[in-house]
Design a protein around this motif. Sequence first.
Motif, mmCIF file in Angstrom:
data_model
loop_
_atom_site.group_PDB
_atom_site.id
_atom_site.type_symbol
_atom_site.label_atom_id
_atom_site.label_comp_id
_atom_site.label_asym_id
_atom_site.label_seq_id
_atom_site.Cartn_x
_atom_site.Cartn_y
_atom_site.Cartn_z
ATOM 1 N N SER A 44 23.846 35.547 -41.615
ATOM 2 C CA SER A 44 25.165 35.496 -42.243
ATOM 3 C C SER A 44 25.093 35.719 -43.746
ATOM 4 O O SER A 44 26.082 36.100 -44.362
ATOM 5 N N MET A 45 23.935 35.452 -44.333
ATOM 6 C CA MET A 45 23.833 35.488 -45.792
ATOM 7 C C MET A 45 23.355 36.832 -46.302
ATOM 8 O O MET A 45 23.160 37.000 -47.502
ATOM 9 N N LEU A 46 23.143 37.798 -45.422
ATOM 10 C CA LEU A 46 22.678 39.098 -45.910
ATOM 11 C C LEU A 46 23.377 40.240 -45.173
ATOM 12 O O LEU A 46 23.833 40.086 -44.044
ATOM 13 N N TYR A 118 24.752 31.072 -40.137
ATOM 14 C CA TYR A 118 24.958 29.906 -41.005
ATOM 15 C C TYR A 118 26.422 29.493 -41.076
ATOM 16 O O TYR A 118 27.321 30.280 -40.795
ATOM 17 N N ARG A 119 26.666 28.287 -41.540
ATOM 18 C CA ARG A 119 27.992 27.756 -41.785
ATOM 19 C C ARG A 119 27.862 26.566 -42.734
ATOM 20 O O ARG A 119 26.744 26.022 -42.844
ATOM 21 N N PRO A 120 28.927 26.135 -43.441
ATOM 22 C CA PRO A 120 30.257 26.733 -43.513
ATOM 23 C C PRO A 120 30.286 27.889 -44.510
ATOM 24 O O PRO A 120 29.295 28.165 -45.181
ATOM 25 N N ARG A 121 31.469 28.493 -44.624
ATOM 26 C CA ARG A 121 31.565 29.742 -45.356
ATOM 27 C C ARG A 121 31.226 29.604 -46.841
ATOM 28 O O ARG A 121 30.578 30.480 -47.404
ATOM 29 N N SER A 122 31.638 28.507 -47.482
ATOM 30 C CA SER A 122 31.354 28.373 -48.917
ATOM 31 C C SER A 122 29.849 28.246 -49.155
ATOM 32 O O SER A 122 29.315 28.807 -50.122
ATOM 33 N N VAL A 124 27.565 29.506 -47.177
ATOM 34 C CA VAL A 124 26.978 30.807 -46.853
ATOM 35 C C VAL A 124 27.043 31.727 -48.072
ATOM 36 O O VAL A 124 26.066 32.397 -48.430
ATOM 37 N N LEU A 125 28.193 31.757 -48.727
ATOM 38 C CA LEU A 125 28.351 32.637 -49.882
ATOM 39 C C LEU A 125 27.471 32.172 -51.044
ATOM 40 O O LEU A 125 26.873 32.996 -51.748
ATOM 41 N N ALA A 128 23.871 33.160 -50.206
ATOM 42 C CA ALA A 128 23.629 34.590 -50.453
ATOM 43 C C ALA A 128 23.453 34.843 -51.943
ATOM 44 O O ALA A 128 22.581 35.618 -52.364
ATOM 45 N N GLY B 24 31.856 27.655 -37.716
ATOM 46 C CA GLY B 24 31.155 28.912 -37.851
ATOM 47 C C GLY B 24 31.166 29.409 -39.275
ATOM 48 O O GLY B 24 31.710 28.759 -40.171
ATOM 49 N N ALA B 25 30.566 30.573 -39.474
ATOM 50 C CA ALA B 25 30.433 31.118 -40.825
ATOM 51 C C ALA B 25 31.782 31.444 -41.450
ATOM 52 O O ALA B 25 31.896 31.528 -42.670
ATOM 53 N N PHE B 27 34.412 29.551 -41.115
ATOM 54 C CA PHE B 27 35.145 28.298 -41.278
ATOM 55 C C PHE B 27 34.667 27.570 -42.532
ATOM 56 O O PHE B 27 33.474 27.491 -42.794
ATOM 57 N N GLN B 28 35.608 26.974 -43.238
ATOM 58 C CA GLN B 28 35.217 26.102 -44.328
ATOM 59 C C GLN B 28 35.022 24.675 -43.839
ATOM 60 O O GLN B 28 34.251 23.919 -44.408
ATOM 61 N N TRP B 94 28.781 38.019 -37.563
ATOM 62 C CA TRP B 94 28.480 36.893 -38.449
ATOM 63 C C TRP B 94 27.263 37.212 -39.294
ATOM 64 O O TRP B 94 26.868 36.418 -40.100
ATOM 65 N N SER B 95 26.659 38.334 -39.054
ATOM 66 C CA SER B 95 25.328 38.539 -39.614
ATOM 67 C C SER B 95 25.306 39.289 -40.931
ATOM 68 O O SER B 95 24.240 39.588 -41.424
ATOM 69 N N THR B 97 27.069 39.523 -44.893
ATOM 70 C CA THR B 97 27.987 38.848 -45.802
ATOM 71 C C THR B 97 29.214 39.688 -46.112
ATOM 72 O O THR B 97 30.312 39.172 -46.198
ATOM 73 N N TYR B 104 36.623 36.778 -42.992
ATOM 74 C CA TYR B 104 37.288 35.599 -43.547
ATOM 75 C C TYR B 104 38.687 35.982 -44.007
ATOM 76 O O TYR B 104 39.660 35.279 -43.776
#
Lengths: 151, 125
Positions: A44-46, A118-122, A124-125, A128, B24-25, B27-28, B94-95, B97, B104
């Motif tokens: 998720s991070m790349l 990965y999670r959550p979105r914040s 993950v960003l 990255a 999941g990725a 979701f916050q 999800w893979s 960014t 998102y």
Amino acid sequence: MSVKNDALAQDGTPRYLASGDPALANYYPAWLDNLADDVTIEGSMLDGAAQGAEAAQAIVVGIRTVYGDSQEFHFVGPIGDDGWLEDYIAGVSGKPIGCINLVTRNAAGQTQHIVASYRPRSSVLLFAHLLGEKFAGTPLAKYFISEGDTA
Amino acid sequence: MTYLGGPYYLWWLDNLADDVTGDGAAFQSPAQGAEAVRAIVLAARELYKHQEFSFIGDYDDRFLEEYTCQIPANQPAPSLSSPATPPRRLSRSWSTTGRAARYYSSLAQWARSSPALLLLKSSSP
């Protein structure tokens, strides 16, 4: 950062805040020591997929450096004929992150594909962004930072 | 939505616990409750194009799905589907960014008028 497992779900507590399984405190990902020459790693991070044992090793080491000693495993085990699954949590600059990592072996038993969700979105960003900083100036940086990305 | 060339159905979506959580990725924070989780899953599937499962299987008391799909650029926000609506098309990655950020954004656009907003978008992607 973590809470007890038995507190989960009752109030929608994220599983990435649940403490790991103490029985897995000494778990070592043996798949790291047996990478195929053309192994791929994505997550998720790349963006895209990095290929090659050297690149994968560098990225995994970089990830573990960001984690520090915060990584805790909820579950590890075989899945399917050639898969290995890891469910774990960690901290990224003080923020919690959860990961489901699927490792696939080739016919020779070597690690062929690594896919991490990965999670959550914040987190993950942020993750990255941190990895982009870590690999700045190397050929690996392009996987983590694109023009216009923000943490 | 296919697996090994044949149709695949998300059987677990028909058997959600009342207090199920979805995470999941994109979701916050986790969505909780069958109605919220089902709505988000169905909305996500409206964004998907050419979803193909490469692996499904049990491990311990869990069930794993691995799949790929496409998320078209400038995808309009999905409508809120009825749980009874058959799957039309899917997609998600999800893979990566960049694609995840677009995902998102699209999901948050859909969520703008629903309680799911806070779960999907706490800040601009």
